[in-house]
Design a protein around this motif. Structure first.
Motif, PDB file in Angstrom:
ATOM      1  N   ALA A   1      47.800   0.717 -32.015  1.00 23.32           N
ATOM      2  CA  ALA A   1      49.018   0.884 -31.209  1.00 23.32           C
ATOM      3  C   ALA A   1      49.192   2.344 -30.787  1.00 23.32           C
ATOM      4  O   ALA A   1      49.553   2.627 -29.637  1.00 23.32           O
ATOM      5  CB  ALA A   1      50.233   0.390 -31.982  1.00 23.32           C
TER       6      ALA A   1
ATOM      7  N   ASP B   1      50.706  -4.267 -29.513  1.00 26.19           N
ATOM      8  CA  ASP B   1      52.064  -3.734 -29.530  1.00 26.19           C
ATOM      9  C   ASP B   1      52.970  -4.638 -28.699  1.00 26.19           C
ATOM     10  O   ASP B   1      52.708  -4.864 -27.510  1.00 26.19           O
ATOM     11  CB  ASP B   1      52.074  -2.312 -28.943  1.00 26.19           C
ATOM     12  CG  ASP B   1      53.443  -1.680 -29.053  1.00 26.19           C
ATOM     13  OD1 ASP B   1      54.301  -1.996 -28.193  1.00 26.19           O
ATOM     14  OD2 ASP B   1      53.671  -0.903 -29.982  1.00 26.19           O
TER      15      ASP B   1
ATOM     16  N   PRO C   1      53.554  -2.998 -34.713  1.00 27.89           N
ATOM     17  CA  PRO C   1      52.593  -3.782 -33.937  1.00 27.89           C
ATOM     18  C   PRO C   1      52.340  -5.139 -34.581  1.00 27.89           C
ATOM     19  O   PRO C   1      52.621  -5.340 -35.770  1.00 27.89           O
ATOM     20  CB  PRO C   1      51.333  -2.922 -33.959  1.00 27.89           C
ATOM     21  CG  PRO C   1      51.464  -2.082 -35.183  1.00 27.89           C
ATOM     22  CD  PRO C   1      52.926  -1.862 -35.391  1.00 27.89           C
TER      23      PRO C   1
END
Length: 299
Positions: free
Chosen positions: A135, A80, A75
């Motif tokens: 993420a 992300d 990420p």
């Protein structure tokens, strides 16, 4: 059952190990940011595609027929990069059955050497691990939104052919840093591959620590590798005296023993349950120097 098509976003070291373990059960696509890496991906059995944060027509076309999506990119501060570029496209993938996200045991933070399992609280220390937790949550949420299982694989320190203490000893970069009571878990790349295939076979979702059975002091691993090679290990260096990058030093700020109960409960049996078994195999088979198998027994 229809043929599987696996799409790996960020097909690096672990992705190539996964593809080499393909028993012909799947077509595998994988992305890289560099066309120079295309040939290495092809040799591992991956059809290469370019992806650098922008959804191209080629990538979109491959996603259309993908049944199993594996995410192996870190990420960023903006979130992300795969979700930022392709969340809507992924949500509308007609053939998608399962999503796998390769994370890290770093999400647990520091437990002062105590054991943690998948039920332990995530209390990340480093910024990169804070972003990992976010993420993970974003991918789990996407799975809920579209009704697809998501597996989060929390990996420990990755090693295997080309990336191990034997190589480091040979090229003179091995060091034995000693910080009292410090341990780390590890995972051989073939066991990352095996765990992924196990979860794909069952379209199994959930959170899984993909890590070995033997958290150990890092200096012990170097000493074991040296014993196999029949050489003297490098001298021990007290941690406080070591010249380390801020990132390397941050790893030593987290100390925990990570249990792998959930992946075993899902039916996976580790090929290399500890570093000794893995090093014994790599040394005996001679495939420790690079990522390609040299022995017919390998895969």
């Amino acid at each position: 059952m229809s043929e599987k098509q696996v799409f790996i976003v960020g097909a690096g070291y672990s992705g190539k190990a996964f593809a080499r373990a393909n028993k012909g059960a799947a077509n595998i696509f994988g992305t890289t940011r560099s066309p120079e890496k295309f040939e290495a991906l092809r040799q591992a059995g991956i059809a290469p595609l370019l992806f650098d944060g922008v959804l191209t027509d080629e990538v979109a076309d491959a996603l259309e027929k993908t049944t199993h999506l594996v995410i192996s990119v870190a990420p960023e501060e903006a979130g992300d990069p795969v979700l930022n570029a392709a969340r809507e496209a992924i949500a509308q993938m007609p053939a998608l059955e399962w999503i796998g996200y390769l994370s890290t045991v770093g999400v647990y933070g520091n437990y002062d050497g105590a054991w943690v399992d998948e039920n332990a609280e995530c209390r990340p220390v480093s910024k990169r691990s804070v972003m990992r937790v976010a993420a993970e949550q974003d991918w789990l949420q996407l799975g809920k939104d579209i009704g697809r299982p998501v597996a989060i694989l929390r990996l420990s320190g990755i090693y295997g052919p080309g990336r191990n203490a034997l190589v480091n000893l040979e090229n003179g970069t091995a060091r034995r840093l000693v910080k009292p009571d410090q341990v780390f878990n590890r995972i051989h790349c073939d066991d990352i591959a095996g765990a992924l295939w196990q979860l794909i076979e069952g379209n199994t979702g959930g959170i899984f620590n993909v890590t070995d059975d033997l958290p150990a002091p890092p200096q012990d691993v170097v000493a074991y590798a040296a014993s196999l090679m029949g050489i003297e290990p490098p001298p021990e260096i007290p941690f406080d005296d070591a010249q380390l990058s801020p990132m390397a030093r941050s790893f030593y700020g987290e100390n925990k023993r990570v249990a792998n109960t959930a992946i075993k409960a899902a039916g996976y049996r580790f090929r290399f349950p500890d570093y000794r078994a893995a090093f014994d195999h790599m040394w005996a088979s001679g495939d420790w120097r690079d990522g390609e198998p040299r022995s017919p027994m390998k895969r």
